[in-house]
Motif scaffolding. Structure first.
Motif, PDB file in Angstrom:
ATOM      1  N   GLY A  40      13.868 -32.098  10.851  1.00 49.97           N
ATOM      2  CA  GLY A  40      13.784 -31.977   9.397  1.00 49.97           C
ATOM      3  C   GLY A  40      11.867 -31.810   9.811  1.00 49.97           C
ATOM      4  O   GLY A  40      10.704 -31.227   8.283  1.00 49.97           O
ATOM      5  N   ALA A  41      11.586 -31.744  10.505  1.00 54.26           N
ATOM      6  CA  ALA A  41      10.118 -31.414  11.075  1.00 54.26           C
ATOM      7  C   ALA A  41      10.712 -29.510  11.315  1.00 54.26           C
ATOM      8  O   ALA A  41      10.815 -28.944  11.364  1.00 54.26           O
ATOM      9  N   VAL A  42       8.539 -29.529  11.576  1.00 52.93           N
ATOM     10  CA  VAL A  42       8.238 -27.307  11.060  1.00 52.93           C
ATOM     11  C   VAL A  42       7.908 -27.328  12.617  1.00 52.93           C
ATOM     12  O   VAL A  42       6.751 -28.212  12.712  1.00 52.93           O
ATOM     13  N   ASP A  47      10.173 -39.507   9.552  1.00 58.63           N
ATOM     14  CA  ASP A  47       9.476 -39.622   9.372  1.00 58.63           C
ATOM     15  C   ASP A  47       8.978 -38.427   9.778  1.00 58.63           C
ATOM     16  O   ASP A  47       7.472 -38.121   9.178  1.00 58.63           O
ATOM     17  N   GLU A  86       9.773 -35.580   8.533  1.00 63.66           N
ATOM     18  CA  GLU A  86      10.679 -34.631   7.918  1.00 63.66           C
ATOM     19  C   GLU A  86       8.887 -34.432   6.889  1.00 63.66           C
ATOM     20  O   GLU A  86       8.224 -34.277   6.420  1.00 63.66           O
ATOM     21  N   GLY A  87       9.610 -32.228   6.826  1.00 69.43           N
ATOM     22  CA  GLY A  87       8.366 -31.775   6.026  1.00 69.43           C
ATOM     23  C   GLY A  87       6.936 -31.948   7.262  1.00 69.43           C
ATOM     24  O   GLY A  87       6.396 -31.347   6.325  1.00 69.43           O
ATOM     25  N   ARG A  88       6.969 -32.369   8.079  1.00 71.01           N
ATOM     26  CA  ARG A  88       5.602 -32.523   9.057  1.00 71.01           C
ATOM     27  C   ARG A  88       5.793 -31.097  10.011  1.00 71.01           C
ATOM     28  O   ARG A  88       6.882 -30.648  10.225  1.00 71.01           O
ATOM     29  N   LYS A  89       4.078 -30.837  10.364  1.00 65.46           N
ATOM     30  CA  LYS A  89       3.685 -29.915  11.437  1.00 65.46           C
ATOM     31  C   LYS A  89       3.550 -30.143  12.551  1.00 65.46           C
ATOM     32  O   LYS A  89       2.313 -30.634  12.164  1.00 65.46           O
ATOM     33  N   GLU A 131      -0.088 -31.872  11.864  1.00 67.07           N
ATOM     34  CA  GLU A 131      -0.053 -32.808  12.058  1.00 67.07           C
ATOM     35  C   GLU A 131       0.551 -34.131  12.934  1.00 67.07           C
ATOM     36  O   GLU A 131       0.051 -34.995  13.131  1.00 67.07           O
TER      37      GLU A 131
END
Length: 352
Positions: free
Chosen positions: A188-190, A168, A170-173, A209
């Motif tokens: 996968g988080a930033v 969940d 993935e790609g989230r800041k 986020e």
């Protein structure tokens, strides 16, 4: 004895009286965070009164000036403020000094550890005496580590979206403080560096986020208003810093003042730990009342997260060992303490 002799004797007695020669030491205490946070509030409520009490009858007292919440130093700027002599005593968050106070960040490079704040605080505090290099890092900054460090309770994740697994993210800041940004590697988080003074607006404006944070700070900053999904990941409690004095100033003080400052730091540590437990329960209640949805990450998802990370502790140790610092010794000492205390570690960073 003549009257003039009696008067002279009386004057001499008063002159030689310790109270007549009472010295006043001007001390400014500094913290970048405001006193809404317990580690700052406890300076006012416990540290200063304990120092004053220890000095009673010594002939010395302290005139305190308290400078918190950015009035003298921003978060992470306390070291420079003390080095420049603008303050004599302060809270320095080693969390925000990963280069200058690298060894003190041992807990942040070994996440998913113990949730026991007392164990973390006692362990790292005692390690300062067992491993001279840890204390020397403070001294190299002209700082005297007084003890009474502060630890932060079991970190969790707060987001604007629900989280059940690392998929969940993935790609989230996601905001994270200091070395805790590394807890997001492999998920996968930033990772977006930040601190308690920036998180709310970062999430509100879309810079991030979510945030890796601890409950009492989350509730105090009302982060649940912008990140209502609270996931108890159980990253573990973390050693975050300590009470220090400007060393060159400290060395010039009398033994009474030095001992009083150390006594104040000990009283601070005890009061901080006692006050924290009640605050944690209150924090979760406040977040729930504020509309937060609180869930716990499953054991399987927690293990998957821990295993997805690179070996942060060993990477950290290799880098610091090459600089002549005993990082491997620090890691092994800390993890030995956790295991002896019965901590169930999903990943043994020291053994890999």
């Amino acid at each position: 004895m003549k009257l003039t002799q009696l008067l002279a004797s009386a004057v001499l007695a008063v002159t030689l009286s310790p109270m007549a020669h009472a010295d006043t030491v001007d001390v400014t205490t500094v913290a970048g965070h405001p006193p809404v946070f317990l580690w700052v509030k406890t300076i006012t409520d416990t540290f200063i009164p304990a120092v004053n009490q220890a000095l009673e009858g010594s002939g010395t007292d302290i005139d305190w000036t308290e400078a918190y919440g950015g009035t003298l130093a921003k978060v992470g700027g306390e070291v420079e403020t003390l080095e420049d002599g603008l303050a004599q005593v302060g809270i320095v968050a080693s969390l925000f000094e990963p280069s200058l106070l690298s060894l003190q960040n041992v807990t942040y490079v070994s996440p998913f550890g113990t949730p026991d704040v007392d164990l973390v605080l006692t362990s790292v505090d005692e390690m300062h005496d067992e491993i001279p290099a840890m204390r020397k890092l403070w001294e190299d900054l002209d700082l005297e580590y007084l003890g009474g460090g502060f630890a932060l309770e079991d970190y969790l994740l707060m987001t604007s979206f629900p989280v059940a697994s690392i998929a969940d993210l993935e790609g989230r800041k996601i905001n994270a403080p200091g070395a805790a940004v590394n807890w997001l590697k492999g998920t996968g988080a930033v990772g977006v560096a930040g601190n308690l003074t920036t998180y709310y607006n970062d999430i509100k404006t879309g810079v991030a986020e979510g945030v890796v944070v601890f409950p009492t700070a989350a509730a105090a900053a009302k982060l649940y208003e912008v990140a209502p999904y609270v996931t108890r990941v159980h990253f573990g409690a973390q050693y975050a810093g300590g009470i220090v004095a400007k060393k060159s100033w400290f060395d010039d003080q009398s033994s009474e003042v030095q001992n009083a400052l150390r006594a104040g730091a000990s009283a601070y540590a005890a009061a901080y730990a006692t006050g924290l437990n009640g605050r944690v329960n209150g924090a979760f209640a406040a977040m729930e009342q504020g509309g937060a949805t609180i869930t716990a990450l499953s054991d399987e998802a927690r293990l998957a997260w821990a295993n997805a990370l690179p070996n942060l502790a060993q990477e950290w140790a290799v880098s610091l060992n090459a600089k002549g610092l005993p990082a491997s010794e620090v890691i092994e000492n800390y993890h030995r303490r956790l295991k002896e205390a019965g901590t169930d570690l999903p990943r043994n960073w020291a053994a890999e």
